[in-house]
Write a protein that holds these residues in place. Structure first.
Motif, PDB file in Angstrom:
ATOM      1  N   ALA A  95      20.512  35.846  49.653  1.00  0.00           N
ATOM      2  CA  ALA A  95      19.294  35.074  49.904  1.00  0.00           C
ATOM      3  C   ALA A  95      18.380  35.859  50.836  1.00  0.00           C
ATOM      4  O   ALA A  95      18.851  36.626  51.681  1.00  0.00           O
ATOM      5  CB  ALA A  95      19.644  33.729  50.523  1.00  0.00           C
ATOM      6  N   ALA A 139      17.668  30.354  53.984  1.00  0.00           N
ATOM      7  CA  ALA A 139      16.909  30.129  52.754  1.00  0.00           C
ATOM      8  C   ALA A 139      17.830  29.463  51.737  1.00  0.00           C
ATOM      9  O   ALA A 139      18.893  29.990  51.408  1.00  0.00           O
ATOM     10  CB  ALA A 139      16.382  31.453  52.220  1.00  0.00           C
ATOM     11  N   VAL A 140      17.418  28.326  51.255  1.00  0.00           N
ATOM     12  CA  VAL A 140      18.217  27.543  50.306  1.00  0.00           C
ATOM     13  C   VAL A 140      17.709  27.811  48.893  1.00  0.00           C
ATOM     14  O   VAL A 140      16.501  27.743  48.636  1.00  0.00           O
ATOM     15  CB  VAL A 140      18.136  26.038  50.634  1.00  0.00           C
ATOM     16  CG1 VAL A 140      18.942  25.230  49.620  1.00  0.00           C
ATOM     17  CG2 VAL A 140      18.629  25.781  52.051  1.00  0.00           C
ATOM     18  N   VAL A 141      18.617  28.127  47.989  1.00  0.00           N
ATOM     19  CA  VAL A 141      18.228  28.440  46.625  1.00  0.00           C
ATOM     20  C   VAL A 141      17.625  27.218  45.957  1.00  0.00           C
ATOM     21  O   VAL A 141      18.059  26.079  46.169  1.00  0.00           O
ATOM     22  CB  VAL A 141      19.434  28.981  45.817  1.00  0.00           C
ATOM     23  CG1 VAL A 141      20.487  27.908  45.617  1.00  0.00           C
ATOM     24  CG2 VAL A 141      18.993  29.572  44.483  1.00  0.00           C
ATOM     25  N   SER A 181      15.599  27.962  39.245  1.00  0.00           N
ATOM     26  CA  SER A 181      15.673  29.245  38.542  1.00  0.00           C
ATOM     27  C   SER A 181      15.036  29.099  37.174  1.00  0.00           C
ATOM     28  O   SER A 181      15.244  28.096  36.493  1.00  0.00           O
ATOM     29  CB  SER A 181      17.131  29.693  38.386  1.00  0.00           C
ATOM     30  OG  SER A 181      17.725  29.908  39.653  1.00  0.00           O
ATOM     31  N   SER A 229      14.051  31.111  43.073  1.00  0.00           N
ATOM     32  CA  SER A 229      13.218  30.714  44.200  1.00  0.00           C
ATOM     33  C   SER A 229      14.094  30.267  45.363  1.00  0.00           C
ATOM     34  O   SER A 229      15.213  29.780  45.168  1.00  0.00           O
ATOM     35  CB  SER A 229      12.264  29.583  43.803  1.00  0.00           C
ATOM     36  OG  SER A 229      12.994  28.422  43.429  1.00  0.00           O
ATOM     37  N   TYR A 230      13.577  30.449  46.581  1.00  0.00           N
ATOM     38  CA  TYR A 230      14.272  30.041  47.800  1.00  0.00           C
ATOM     39  C   TYR A 230      13.298  29.300  48.700  1.00  0.00           C
ATOM     40  O   TYR A 230      12.092  29.559  48.687  1.00  0.00           O
ATOM     41  CB  TYR A 230      14.827  31.252  48.545  1.00  0.00           C
ATOM     42  CG  TYR A 230      16.040  31.881  47.918  1.00  0.00           C
ATOM     43  CD1 TYR A 230      17.328  31.487  48.281  1.00  0.00           C
ATOM     44  CD2 TYR A 230      15.914  32.882  46.962  1.00  0.00           C
ATOM     45  CE1 TYR A 230      18.447  32.067  47.715  1.00  0.00           C
ATOM     46  CE2 TYR A 230      17.033  33.469  46.383  1.00  0.00           C
ATOM     47  CZ  TYR A 230      18.299  33.060  46.769  1.00  0.00           C
ATOM     48  OH  TYR A 230      19.406  33.632  46.197  1.00  0.00           O
ATOM     49  N   SER A 231      13.832  28.422  49.511  1.00  0.00           N
ATOM     50  CA  SER A 231      13.015  27.665  50.463  1.00  0.00           C
ATOM     51  C   SER A 231      12.547  28.578  51.599  1.00  0.00           C
ATOM     52  O   SER A 231      13.134  29.628  51.865  1.00  0.00           O
ATOM     53  CB  SER A 231      13.840  26.515  51.048  1.00  0.00           C
ATOM     54  OG  SER A 231      14.951  27.025  51.785  1.00  0.00           O
TER      55      SER A 231
END
Length: 372
Positions: A154, A163-165, A168, A183-185
């Motif tokens: 991440a 970062a939280v996934v 997709s 994408s990640y937060s």
């Protein structure tokens, strides 16, 4: 005073936190980073370094085609089913080889950097292109090439929050297979992360950050234009006389395209075996760095040339303490030569090694393989 080892230490920090933009010419940060790394490696132990930093990699233009300049421009359609891969995933990384290069970059990329070999958390390949800014307008393009079996990590966030996934979605076909946008937060600016297999059991990743164009289009075009290979990295010198018990672990090359152009290249060796913890391998090293000479006489300038001795008729700066030595010899035919020894050579070993560094003809006009 800034020296080349500090620049090199900065580049290593950027590599091993590779989800951050490279700032290879931020000399103030280089000095702080270098001191922090040395304190950690020698005081708190190399394990802290390995825990703090993560593997990653970036790429740069036309590394294997010296007679072509990297194509740049606005985003356009990605190449269909691009041949972006190698026959087999890397199991080891030869620091002296170029494994991946850009074929296209968006406009504005000014600072270029390549690294191969040991990162603090393991082997990897790193190549980057940034717009040379360190403020909130910084932009970069990054490609990670991971050895066999390693999983992409991440991205690291400036906030420190994990970062939280997120969602997709399918990307373009690359290297004959599917790719995926992940994408990640917590992204501070526009971001696209594109992943695919450059070989069976080997992941590649393109990350685009802060670009004003559609970041997914940019990532797809960068990925579709990548070229892979195993050519030797051109360097501004050769080094003989390194003790046989030392093993090369890392090679760095960087260049700024801003005038006056500056460049830097270095090699790092360790006595530790490849099976040792990455931080342990980097705790005691010998490194040789070459950079373009620039005469700076203002002590307020971070690149201030500050000799305290001479060597072979050249002004030089020597420091030694507890067996550790650093030597920078200025203006050797237009280049600086720096040698840093963590008590691996006999006393005076940096001075003895200097004559074994053979520069290319007219090194003042040398350029990296990162641009033409």
């Amino acid at each position: 005073m800034l020296d080349e080892r500090q620049i090199g230490d900065l580049m290593l920090t950027e590599v091993e936190s590779a989800e951050q933009p490279s700032t290879v010419l931020d000399v103030g940060r280089a000095m702080t980073t270098a001191r922090r790394q040395r304190r950690l490696a020698r005081g708190a132990g190399a394990a802290l370094l390995a825990a703090a930093l993560t593997v990653g990699g970036l790429t740069v233009p036309d590394l294997l085609i010296p007679d072509r300049t990297p194509a740049t421009g606005p985003a356009g359609p990605a190449a269909a089913d691009g041949e972006t891969g190698l026959p087999a995933a890397l199991t080891t990384v030869d620091p002296q080889r170029v494994y991946v290069r850009f074929g296209w970059l968006p406009d504005g990329m000014r600072d270029l950097h390549y690294q191969a070999g040991l990162l603090l958390s393991g082997t990897g390949v790193y190549l980057s292109a940034t717009n040379g800014r360190n403020d909130d307008r910084s932009q970069f393009v990054a490609v990670a090439l991971l050895p066999r079996g390693m999983q992409p990590s991440a991205p690291q966030r400036d906030s420190g929050e994990p970062a939280v996934v997120g969602e997709s979605t399918a990307g373009p076909r690359l290297n004959g297979g599917d790719s995926v946008f992940v994408s990640y937060s917590g992204a501070e600016k526009s971001e696209a992360i594109l992943r695919w297999r450059y070989a069976p059991d080997g992941w590649a990743q393109v990350r685009v950050f802060g670009i004003e164009s559609d970041v997914r289009d940019v990532a797809a075009r960068v990925a579709g234009s990548l070229r892979f290979g195993t050519d030797a990295v051109p360097m501004p010198a050769t080094v003989a006389g390194v003790p046989a018990n030392l093993r090369m672990i890392t090679l760095n090359v960087s260049e700024s395209l801003d005038e006056p152009r500056t460049w830097y290249a270095d090699w790092t060796w360790t006595p530790e075996p490849a099976t040792a913890d990455p931080g342990q391998q980097r705790a005691r090293t010998l490194s040789v760095g070459i950079s373009r000479y620039r005469n700076v006489t203002d002590p307020a300038d971070r690149a201030f040339v500050d000799p305290n001795t001479t060597l072979d008729g050249h002004p030089a700066r020597f420091r030694g303490e507890n067996g550790n030595e650093s030597l920078t010899v200025y203006d050797v035919d237009g280049a600086n030569v720096s040698i840093y020894d963590s008590a691996l050579l006999p006393a005076g070993g940096t001075r003895a090694l200097f004559p074994a560094v053979t520069l290319v003809p007219d090194p003042a006009t040398w350029h990296t393989h990162l641009s033409r």
